[in-house]
Design a protein around this motif. Structure first.
Motif, PDB file in Angstrom:
ATOM      1  N   LEU A 183       0.831  -1.207   0.000  1.00  0.00           N
ATOM      2  CA  LEU A 183       0.000   0.000   0.000  1.00  0.00           C
ATOM      3  C   LEU A 183       0.864   1.255   0.000  1.00  0.00           C
ATOM      4  CD1 LEU A 183      -3.111   0.277   0.112  1.00  0.00           C
ATOM      5  CD2 LEU A 183      -2.882   0.687   2.544  1.00  0.00           C
ATOM      6  N   LYS A 184       1.987   1.215   0.740  1.00  0.00           N
ATOM      7  CA  LYS A 184       2.877   2.377   0.842  1.00  0.00           C
ATOM      8  C   LYS A 184       3.502   2.754  -0.492  1.00  0.00           C
ATOM      9  CE  LYS A 184       5.936   1.372   3.819  1.00  0.00           C
ATOM     10  NZ  LYS A 184       6.968   1.315   4.844  1.00  0.00           N
ATOM     11  N   ARG A 185       3.626   1.823  -1.415  1.00  0.00           N
ATOM     12  CA  ARG A 185       4.257   2.098  -2.707  1.00  0.00           C
ATOM     13  C   ARG A 185       3.300   2.715  -3.720  1.00  0.00           C
ATOM     14  NH1 ARG A 185       5.973  -3.684  -3.041  1.00  0.00           N
ATOM     15  NH2 ARG A 185       7.163  -3.887  -1.131  1.00  0.00           N
ATOM     16  N   LYS A 186       2.013   2.692  -3.420  1.00  0.00           N
ATOM     17  CA  LYS A 186       1.015   3.152  -4.383  1.00  0.00           C
ATOM     18  C   LYS A 186       0.822   4.670  -4.315  1.00  0.00           C
ATOM     19  CE  LYS A 186      -1.452  -1.213  -4.029  1.00  0.00           C
ATOM     20  NZ  LYS A 186      -1.134  -1.813  -5.285  1.00  0.00           N
ATOM     21  N   GLU A 187       0.711   5.260  -5.472  1.00  0.00           N
ATOM     22  CA  GLU A 187       0.435   6.688  -5.577  1.00  0.00           C
ATOM     23  C   GLU A 187      -1.069   6.912  -5.408  1.00  0.00           C
ATOM     24  OE1 GLU A 187       1.529  10.370  -8.558  1.00  0.00           O
ATOM     25  OE2 GLU A 187       1.801   8.320  -9.226  1.00  0.00           O
ATOM     26  N   VAL A 188      -1.451   7.960  -4.685  1.00  0.00           N
ATOM     27  CA  VAL A 188      -2.860   8.283  -4.446  1.00  0.00           C
ATOM     28  C   VAL A 188      -3.260   9.413  -5.386  1.00  0.00           C
ATOM     29  CG1 VAL A 188      -4.558   9.020  -2.737  1.00  0.00           C
ATOM     30  CG2 VAL A 188      -2.660   7.554  -2.039  1.00  0.00           C
ATOM     31  N   ILE A 189      -4.312   9.168  -6.188  1.00  0.00           N
ATOM     32  CA  ILE A 189      -4.791  10.135  -7.184  1.00  0.00           C
ATOM     33  C   ILE A 189      -6.221  10.533  -6.840  1.00  0.00           C
ATOM     34  CG2 ILE A 189      -5.272  10.517  -9.639  1.00  0.00           C
ATOM     35  CD1 ILE A 189      -2.351   9.987  -9.218  1.00  0.00           C
TER      36      ILE A 189
ATOM     37  N   ILE B 231      -8.561   0.486  -5.465  1.00  0.00           N
ATOM     38  CA  ILE B 231      -7.150   0.210  -5.213  1.00  0.00           C
ATOM     39  C   ILE B 231      -6.663  -0.656  -6.357  1.00  0.00           C
ATOM     40  CG2 ILE B 231      -5.471  -0.851  -3.662  1.00  0.00           C
ATOM     41  CD1 ILE B 231      -7.380  -0.219  -1.348  1.00  0.00           C
ATOM     42  N   GLY B 232      -5.788  -0.101  -7.158  1.00  0.00           N
ATOM     43  CA  GLY B 232      -5.271  -0.819  -8.310  1.00  0.00           C
ATOM     44  C   GLY B 232      -3.867  -1.329  -8.058  1.00  0.00           C
ATOM     45  N   PRO B 233      -3.232  -1.923  -9.080  1.00  0.00           N
ATOM     46  CA  PRO B 233      -1.895  -2.475  -8.897  1.00  0.00           C
ATOM     47  C   PRO B 233      -0.826  -1.407  -8.638  1.00  0.00           C
ATOM     48  CG  PRO B 233      -2.623  -2.723 -11.172  1.00  0.00           C
ATOM     49  CD  PRO B 233      -3.767  -2.184 -10.401  1.00  0.00           C
ATOM     50  N   ASP B 234      -1.034  -0.179  -9.145  1.00  0.00           N
ATOM     51  CA  ASP B 234      -0.042   0.882  -9.001  1.00  0.00           C
ATOM     52  C   ASP B 234      -0.546   2.123  -8.283  1.00  0.00           C
ATOM     53  OD1 ASP B 234       1.897  -0.571 -10.462  1.00  0.00           O
ATOM     54  OD2 ASP B 234       0.952   0.058 -12.330  1.00  0.00           O
ATOM     55  N   ILE B 235      -1.863   2.355  -8.329  1.00  0.00           N
ATOM     56  CA  ILE B 235      -2.413   3.593  -7.774  1.00  0.00           C
ATOM     57  C   ILE B 235      -3.651   3.313  -6.932  1.00  0.00           C
ATOM     58  CG2 ILE B 235      -1.536   5.087  -9.604  1.00  0.00           C
ATOM     59  CD1 ILE B 235      -4.339   5.114 -10.802  1.00  0.00           C
ATOM     60  N   ILE B 236      -3.988   4.302  -6.113  1.00  0.00           N
ATOM     61  CA  ILE B 236      -5.225   4.292  -5.335  1.00  0.00           C
ATOM     62  C   ILE B 236      -6.022   5.508  -5.782  1.00  0.00           C
ATOM     63  CG2 ILE B 236      -6.226   4.492  -3.036  1.00  0.00           C
ATOM     64  CD1 ILE B 236      -3.605   3.279  -1.951  1.00  0.00           C
ATOM     65  N   LEU B 237      -7.252   5.272  -6.223  1.00  0.00           N
ATOM     66  CA  LEU B 237      -8.121   6.370  -6.654  1.00  0.00           C
ATOM     67  C   LEU B 237      -9.035   6.774  -5.506  1.00  0.00           C
ATOM     68  CD1 LEU B 237      -9.143   5.087 -10.198  1.00  0.00           C
ATOM     69  CD2 LEU B 237      -7.358   6.747  -9.610  1.00  0.00           C
ATOM     70  N   VAL B 238      -9.050   8.081  -5.210  1.00  0.00           N
ATOM     71  CA  VAL B 238      -9.895   8.614  -4.146  1.00  0.00           C
ATOM     72  C   VAL B 238     -10.746   9.744  -4.702  1.00  0.00           C
ATOM     73  CG1 VAL B 238      -8.260   7.978  -2.340  1.00  0.00           C
ATOM     74  CG2 VAL B 238      -8.154  10.263  -3.319  1.00  0.00           C
TER      75      VAL B 238
END
Length: 79
Positions: free
Chosen positions: A8-14, A68-75
């Motif tokens: 989770l820490k590696r994912k970028e939040v968009i 929550i995707g493989p590379d990013i988290i959409l909020v």
């Protein structure tokens, strides 16, 4: 789907409202009674000047996470 905190820490939040990056997950707020995630804490650090300024954090309620995707988290937040 199982997601480890280390992943989770590696994912970028968009933010889907303006398609801007908010940073990366740096911490979680858990409900001690039921063990569920209440909020994710996102750290936005200035990459070039991180030595001279403190990290800015954003608290995002778990209900505002859309995917929550493989590379990013959409909020979806209003900021």
């Amino acid at each position: 789907m199982v997601v480890l905190f280390s992943e989770l820490k590696r994912k970028e939040v968009i933010n889907i409202r303006d398609c801007k990056s908010l940073g990366r997950v740096c911490d979680l707020e858990l409900d001690p009674c039921n063990g569920c995630i209440c909020k994710i804490i996102v750290c936005e650090s200035c990459r070039w000047f991180s030595l001279f300024s403190a990290d800015k954090t954003i608290e995002i309620c778990f209900k505002d996470i859309k995917q929550i995707g493989p590379d990013i988290i959409l909020v979806d937040i209003n900021c």
